[in-house]
Design an enzyme around this catalytic site. Structure first.
Site, PDB file in Angstrom:
ATOM      1  N   ILE A  78       0.683  -1.200   0.177  1.00 41.68           N
ATOM      2  CA  ILE A  78      -0.068  -0.186   0.013  1.00 41.68           C
ATOM      3  C   ILE A  78       0.834   1.196   0.077  1.00 41.68           C
ATOM      4  CG2 ILE A  78      -0.373   0.123   2.376  1.00 41.68           C
ATOM      5  CD1 ILE A  78      -3.192   0.548  -0.213  1.00 41.68           C
TER       6      ILE A  78
ATOM      7  N   SER B  14      11.408   1.007   7.534  1.00 40.05           N
ATOM      8  CA  SER B  14      10.805  -0.494   7.538  1.00 40.05           C
ATOM      9  C   SER B  14      12.114  -1.252   7.732  1.00 40.05           C
ATOM     10  CB  SER B  14      10.257  -0.585   6.017  1.00 40.05           C
ATOM     11  OG  SER B  14      10.027  -1.787   5.717  1.00 40.05           O
ATOM     12  N   ARG B  15      11.603  -2.332   8.286  1.00 38.54           N
ATOM     13  CA  ARG B  15      12.665  -3.356   8.479  1.00 38.54           C
ATOM     14  C   ARG B  15      12.976  -4.225   7.176  1.00 38.54           C
ATOM     15  NH1 ARG B  15      13.656  -4.312  13.756  1.00 38.54           N
ATOM     16  NH2 ARG B  15      12.282  -3.650  15.384  1.00 38.54           N
TER      17      ARG B  15
ATOM     18  N   LYS C 185      -5.875   2.949   7.161  1.00 36.37           N
ATOM     19  CA  LYS C 185      -6.972   2.484   7.663  1.00 36.37           C
ATOM     20  C   LYS C 185      -6.832   0.962   7.733  1.00 36.37           C
ATOM     21  CE  LYS C 185      -8.336  -0.126   4.051  1.00 36.37           C
ATOM     22  NZ  LYS C 185      -8.424  -1.288   4.027  1.00 36.37           N
TER      23      LYS C 185
ATOM     24  N   ASP D  59     -10.746  -5.928   6.250  1.00 34.25           N
ATOM     25  CA  ASP D  59      -9.784  -4.587   6.092  1.00 34.25           C
ATOM     26  C   ASP D  59     -10.401  -3.958   4.449  1.00 34.25           C
ATOM     27  OD1 ASP D  59      -6.948  -3.941   6.132  1.00 34.25           O
ATOM     28  OD2 ASP D  59      -7.302  -4.494   4.196  1.00 34.25           O
TER      29      ASP D  59
END
Length: 310
Positions: free
Chosen positions: A14, A36-37, A90, A168
């Site tokens: 996303i 971010s990992r 969201k 979702d």
């Protein structure tokens, strides 16, 4: 006015598909870092975690939290404590109650908390709201069916507790409905289909109403193959009204009133910039409350295990 310097936290599908191009297209917003990992963006400063970003990264004004909802509360609290504006993808969290302390923290810090519902920024949603304001709605049918294997490949978190499963995407329909209808809505019954090996539903049927007894049904499915369905059909005293393609198209009176290209996330970032300019927050929990009530009231059925093909 200086641009709003944004860091994206959580760099999955996303973030890549929607947030990065939307930031590039939104005036007055600049992507300055990624945390971010597992992923990075060439040419953009990178940190493995939010706390590393806040400690060692470039100056930022705001964070867009694109991580799974189960971890967003702690990240939002950390960012607000550091004086940053916060955008929540969201759903805004894994529970309803965990958002209230964040609203309080944002107010105390004079920073923005923006609980986003991207589908409300679809091009046909506001025209539909204006059209329905002059009509009496007599019934509503939501059909929201898509293939989880296409839209959420490899995203195990979505079937874990707090991941919402089929809600979702389904919450997108609820976010539209709670925007275009004038009265608060509530769940009257729910049927939830849980795969035997998962902790969130893969399909759901809801009945909802309002104080006037409006009949609303919703069908959500995460295993739709072929054409995908993101439709809201409304019967009104002025004839049928249909929102389709997730809010990109509006049809009424036998005419196509809106048929526009998707630009939802650009609208989100424009709104985020406006809010951050004053430190105002925008947190509407009505769609999440409906989903929570569906879990509370719903009859749970166990269905066959779901295994994503590798």
């Amino acid at each position: 006015m200086n641009p709003l310097r944004v860091a994206i936290v959580g760099f999955g599908k996303i973030a890549r598909d929607q947030h990065v191009p939307a930031i590039a297209a939104a005036d007055g917003v600049e992507l300055v870092a990624v945390a971010s990992r597992n992923a990075s963006l060439p040419g953009v400063p990178h940190a493995a975690t939010l706390d590393e970003l806040l400690r060692d990264g470039p100056p930022i004004d705001a964070v867009a939290l694109c991580t799974p909802p189960q971890v967003r509360h702690a990240q939002a609290a950390m960012a607000l404590a550091a004086g940053k504006h916060v955008m929540l993808e969201k759903p805004p969290g894994a529970t309803v109650a965990e958002i209230t302390p964040l609203v309080t923290a944002a107010r105390a810090a004079q920073r923005t908390l923006f609980a986003t519902w991207h589908s409300r920024f679809a091009p046909a949603v506001e025209p539909a709201r204006q059209l329905l304001a002059g009509r009496k709605v007599t019934s509503v049918k939501i059909t929201w069916k898509e293939d989880v294997r296409v839209w959420h490949p490899g995203q195990v978190w979505i079937f874990e507790p707090g991941g919402l499963g089929v809600f979702d995407p389904g919450i997108n329909a609820l976010s539209i409905l709670t925007r275009i209808l004038p009265q608060p809505l509530f769940v009257t019954s729910a049927d939830l289909a849980f795969p035997a090996n998962r902790d969130a539903p893969i399909a759901a049927t809801l009945a909802l109403s309002d104080a006037q007894g409006l009949n609303i049904t919703a069908e959500f499915d995460f295993l739709q193959t072929g054409p995908q369905s993101w439709d809201i059909d409304l019967d009104t005293d002025g004839g049928p009204v249909t929102l389709s393609m997730g809010g990109a198209r509006l049809r009424a009176g036998g005419k196509q009133l809106v048929d526009a290209a998707e630009a939802e996330y650009v609208g989100l970032y424009r709104r985020f910039r406006e809010l951050a300019a004053t430190g105002e927050s925008d947190v509407d929990l009505a769609p999440l409350q409906i989903v929570a009530d569906a879990f509370l009231l719903g009859r749970r059925r166990t269905v066959e295990p779901f295994e994503e093909a590798t």
